[in-house]
Design an enzyme around this catalytic site. Sequence first.
Site, PDB file in Angstrom:
ATOM      1  N   CYS A  39      39.670  44.651  44.658  1.00 13.88           N
ATOM      2  CA  CYS A  39      40.065  44.809  46.064  1.00 13.88           C
ATOM      3  C   CYS A  39      41.572  45.038  46.072  1.00 13.88           C
ATOM      4  O   CYS A  39      42.288  44.592  45.163  1.00 13.88           O
ATOM      5  CB  CYS A  39      39.696  43.534  46.820  1.00 13.88           C
ATOM      6  SG  CYS A  39      40.437  43.385  48.451  1.00 13.88           S
ATOM      7  N   HIS A  40      42.075  45.692  47.096  1.00 14.10           N
ATOM      8  CA  HIS A  40      43.503  45.985  47.162  1.00 14.10           C
ATOM      9  C   HIS A  40      44.348  44.710  47.135  1.00 14.10           C
ATOM     10  O   HIS A  40      45.479  44.708  46.640  1.00 14.10           O
ATOM     11  CB  HIS A  40      43.825  46.817  48.411  1.00 14.10           C
ATOM     12  CG  HIS A  40      45.031  47.671  48.200  1.00 14.10           C
ATOM     13  ND1 HIS A  40      46.301  47.240  48.456  1.00 14.10           N
ATOM     14  CD2 HIS A  40      45.159  48.920  47.676  1.00 14.10           C
ATOM     15  CE1 HIS A  40      47.163  48.180  48.131  1.00 14.10           C
ATOM     16  NE2 HIS A  40      46.503  49.210  47.651  1.00 14.10           N
ATOM     17  N   THR A  41      43.795  43.614  47.638  1.00  9.91           N
ATOM     18  CA  THR A  41      44.534  42.342  47.648  1.00  9.91           C
ATOM     19  C   THR A  41      44.850  41.886  46.220  1.00  9.91           C
ATOM     20  O   THR A  41      45.913  41.318  45.964  1.00  9.91           O
ATOM     21  CB  THR A  41      43.713  41.259  48.389  1.00  9.91           C
ATOM     22  OG1 THR A  41      43.392  41.780  49.681  1.00  9.91           O
ATOM     23  CG2 THR A  41      44.481  39.972  48.548  1.00  9.91           C
ATOM     24  N   HIS A  61      38.442  38.276  43.430  1.00  7.16           N
ATOM     25  CA  HIS A  61      37.897  37.419  44.496  1.00  7.16           C
ATOM     26  C   HIS A  61      36.682  38.035  45.186  1.00  7.16           C
ATOM     27  O   HIS A  61      36.157  37.451  46.121  1.00  7.16           O
ATOM     28  CB  HIS A  61      38.991  37.114  45.537  1.00  7.16           C
ATOM     29  CG  HIS A  61      39.482  38.325  46.264  1.00  7.16           C
ATOM     30  ND1 HIS A  61      40.345  39.223  45.691  1.00  7.16           N
ATOM     31  CD2 HIS A  61      39.202  38.791  47.493  1.00  7.16           C
ATOM     32  CE1 HIS A  61      40.583  40.192  46.548  1.00  7.16           C
ATOM     33  NE2 HIS A  61      39.891  39.965  47.646  1.00  7.16           N
ATOM     34  N   GLU A  62      36.247  39.199  44.723  1.00  8.43           N
ATOM     35  CA  GLU A  62      35.075  39.839  45.339  1.00  8.43           C
ATOM     36  C   GLU A  62      34.018  39.890  44.242  1.00  8.43           C
ATOM     37  O   GLU A  62      34.182  40.621  43.267  1.00  8.43           O
ATOM     38  CB  GLU A  62      35.483  41.250  45.800  1.00  8.43           C
ATOM     39  CG  GLU A  62      34.583  41.846  46.832  1.00  8.43           C
ATOM     40  CD  GLU A  62      35.131  43.159  47.382  1.00  8.43           C
ATOM     41  OE1 GLU A  62      35.746  43.134  48.453  1.00  8.43           O
ATOM     42  OE2 GLU A  62      34.934  44.195  46.748  1.00  8.43           O
ATOM     43  N   CYS A  91      34.382  23.973  55.209  1.00  4.94           N
ATOM     44  CA  CYS A  91      34.147  22.580  54.794  1.00  4.94           C
ATOM     45  C   CYS A  91      33.068  21.914  55.642  1.00  4.94           C
ATOM     46  O   CYS A  91      32.481  20.916  55.261  1.00  4.94           O
ATOM     47  CB  CYS A  91      35.455  21.782  54.885  1.00  4.94           C
ATOM     48  SG  CYS A  91      35.984  21.397  56.581  1.00  4.94           S
ATOM     49  N   CYS A  94      35.939  20.100  59.627  1.00  2.00           N
ATOM     50  CA  CYS A  94      37.197  20.191  60.386  1.00  2.00           C
ATOM     51  C   CYS A  94      36.942  20.791  61.777  1.00  2.00           C
ATOM     52  O   CYS A  94      35.862  21.332  62.045  1.00  2.00           O
ATOM     53  CB  CYS A  94      38.207  21.035  59.619  1.00  2.00           C
ATOM     54  SG  CYS A  94      37.828  22.810  59.602  1.00  2.00           S
ATOM     55  N   CYS A  97      35.676  24.406  61.660  1.00  2.00           N
ATOM     56  CA  CYS A  97      34.281  24.558  61.210  1.00  2.00           C
ATOM     57  C   CYS A  97      33.297  24.069  62.271  1.00  2.00           C
ATOM     58  O   CYS A  97      32.186  24.587  62.380  1.00  2.00           O
ATOM     59  CB  CYS A  97      34.062  23.808  59.896  1.00  2.00           C
ATOM     60  SG  CYS A  97      34.807  24.632  58.468  1.00  2.00           S
ATOM     61  N   CYS A 105      38.784  27.547  58.472  1.00  2.00           N
ATOM     62  CA  CYS A 105      38.674  26.169  57.987  1.00  2.00           C
ATOM     63  C   CYS A 105      40.041  25.575  57.627  1.00  2.00           C
ATOM     64  O   CYS A 105      40.829  26.192  56.909  1.00  2.00           O
ATOM     65  CB  CYS A 105      37.761  26.160  56.763  1.00  2.00           C
ATOM     66  SG  CYS A 105      37.629  24.572  55.941  1.00  2.00           S
ATOM     67  N   ARG A 109      41.032  27.271  54.099  1.00  2.00           N
ATOM     68  CA  ARG A 109      41.610  28.541  54.545  1.00  2.00           C
ATOM     69  C   ARG A 109      42.387  29.183  53.395  1.00  2.00           C
ATOM     70  O   ARG A 109      42.942  28.498  52.554  1.00  2.00           O
ATOM     71  CB  ARG A 109      42.555  28.234  55.708  1.00  2.00           C
ATOM     72  CG  ARG A 109      43.129  29.450  56.390  1.00  2.00           C
ATOM     73  CD  ARG A 109      44.075  29.040  57.499  1.00  2.00           C
ATOM     74  NE  ARG A 109      43.428  28.182  58.496  1.00  2.00           N
ATOM     75  CZ  ARG A 109      43.961  27.927  59.682  1.00  2.00           C
ATOM     76  NH1 ARG A 109      45.137  28.431  60.009  1.00  2.00           N
ATOM     77  NH2 ARG A 109      43.337  27.150  60.533  1.00  2.00           N
ATOM     78  N   CYS A 169      34.232  40.100  50.388  1.00  2.00           N
ATOM     79  CA  CYS A 169      35.576  40.305  50.948  1.00  2.00           C
ATOM     80  C   CYS A 169      35.604  41.542  51.836  1.00  2.00           C
ATOM     81  O   CYS A 169      35.411  41.475  53.023  1.00  2.00           O
ATOM     82  CB  CYS A 169      36.634  40.393  49.849  1.00  2.00           C
ATOM     83  SG  CYS A 169      38.278  40.766  50.511  1.00  2.00           S
ATOM     84  N   ARG A 364      35.287  51.157  46.046  1.00  2.00           N
ATOM     85  CA  ARG A 364      35.048  49.922  45.289  1.00  2.00           C
ATOM     86  C   ARG A 364      34.567  50.282  43.887  1.00  2.00           C
ATOM     87  O   ARG A 364      33.686  51.126  43.715  1.00  2.00           O
ATOM     88  CB  ARG A 364      33.982  49.053  45.985  1.00  2.00           C
ATOM     89  CG  ARG A 364      34.548  48.199  47.127  1.00  2.00           C
ATOM     90  CD  ARG A 364      35.568  47.208  46.596  1.00  2.00           C
ATOM     91  NE  ARG A 364      36.128  46.344  47.614  1.00  2.00           N
ATOM     92  CZ  ARG A 364      37.278  46.573  48.263  1.00  2.00           C
ATOM     93  NH1 ARG A 364      37.948  47.676  48.013  1.00  2.00           N
ATOM     94  NH2 ARG A 364      37.738  45.690  49.122  1.00  2.00           N
TER      95      ARG A 364
END
Length: 371
Positions: A39-41, A61-62, A91, A94, A97, A105, A109, A169, A364
């Site tokens: 992913c670009h992130t 993360h994906e 979670c 909170c 949530c 969250c 987060r 993502c 992707r």
Amino acid sequence: MGAAAVAWEAGKPLVIEEVEVAPPQKNEVRVKILFTSLCHTDIYFWEAKGQTPVFRRILGHEAGGIVESVGEGVTELKPGDHVLPVFTGECRECPHCLSEESNMCDLLRINTDRGVMLHDGKARFSINGKPIYHFLGTSTFSEYTVVHVGCLAKINPEAPLDKVCVMSCGFSTGFGATVNVAKPKKGQTVAIFGLGAVGLAAAEGARVSGASRIIGVDLVSSRFELAKKFGVTDFVNPKDHDRPVQEVLVEMTNGGVDRSVECTGNIQAMISAFECVHDGWGVAILVGVPNKDDAFKTHPVNFLNERTLKGTFFGNYKPRTNLPSVVEKYMNKEIELEKFITHEVSFKDVNKAFEYMFKGESLRCIIRMDA
């Protein structure tokens, strides 16, 4: 032990290393990753130009994987379950949530600077006893990773992980921004700013919602041909005009678009996305992440004339609660994912995925962990 692609320093190719992955602690799960995508992130934090550099780090993360083992206190997941790790969590305790309106969250987060687990402030990855830092709580460029249980969505085991991994993502961020936040009505006009993977997922959301006209706005005209597959009907390149693009869109649509979704993070595009919506009912959604010094400037009259500006995070989806049903939409053929996947590489060629993205060739690129 398992193989992982380690980012030793900013901007340098990832190196495949044998990494020790510690057992999961309280409220943690060790996951065997089968497929991950770039992913670009990931690139943004690998380059580390505008953020705190955190290295030695395992990015990614994906992804999609299978639960290998669970730590103390984990009751809803067991070894063998199919899961999507997500960079933000739920979670379930909170105020966010417990609210039907929020998915932000307090506990889980997104935190881009944290390279350790919440439970004890330590990394679960190491090489020769030296810690290797986590990324976004997921670190999926690794055969095995340890994730907080609140950041794992348990999904239908029949769902092909090499396709649905993109839902963890980019796809959900764009698609959810349209269907959950912009909520275009059937027959309305939607403008999408930025036709990368997230923008095209937003366009797919507009298509599924029954938008009659989807206008893609991008500085790269060659993207329009591909964008047609995602329902984009018109294309505007701001460089082709000698006036602000919002004026072009207002003229094209007889007063403005009904909904706009901004997926670039460029501050000028954000302002244009807001100022191009129709007075009285127009809604603009911001998805792209701006630079830290940016300021949004528009005349207050634009609000007084009943235009709405909203922001969204991960498409307003609660990961554990909502993602399983989005996967079911794919299983029921209500949404298409194949067209987002343009390339596939083996794990040892992970750096090729970076090359494809730099050249602007890929939406992707799936990285197969077993190959």
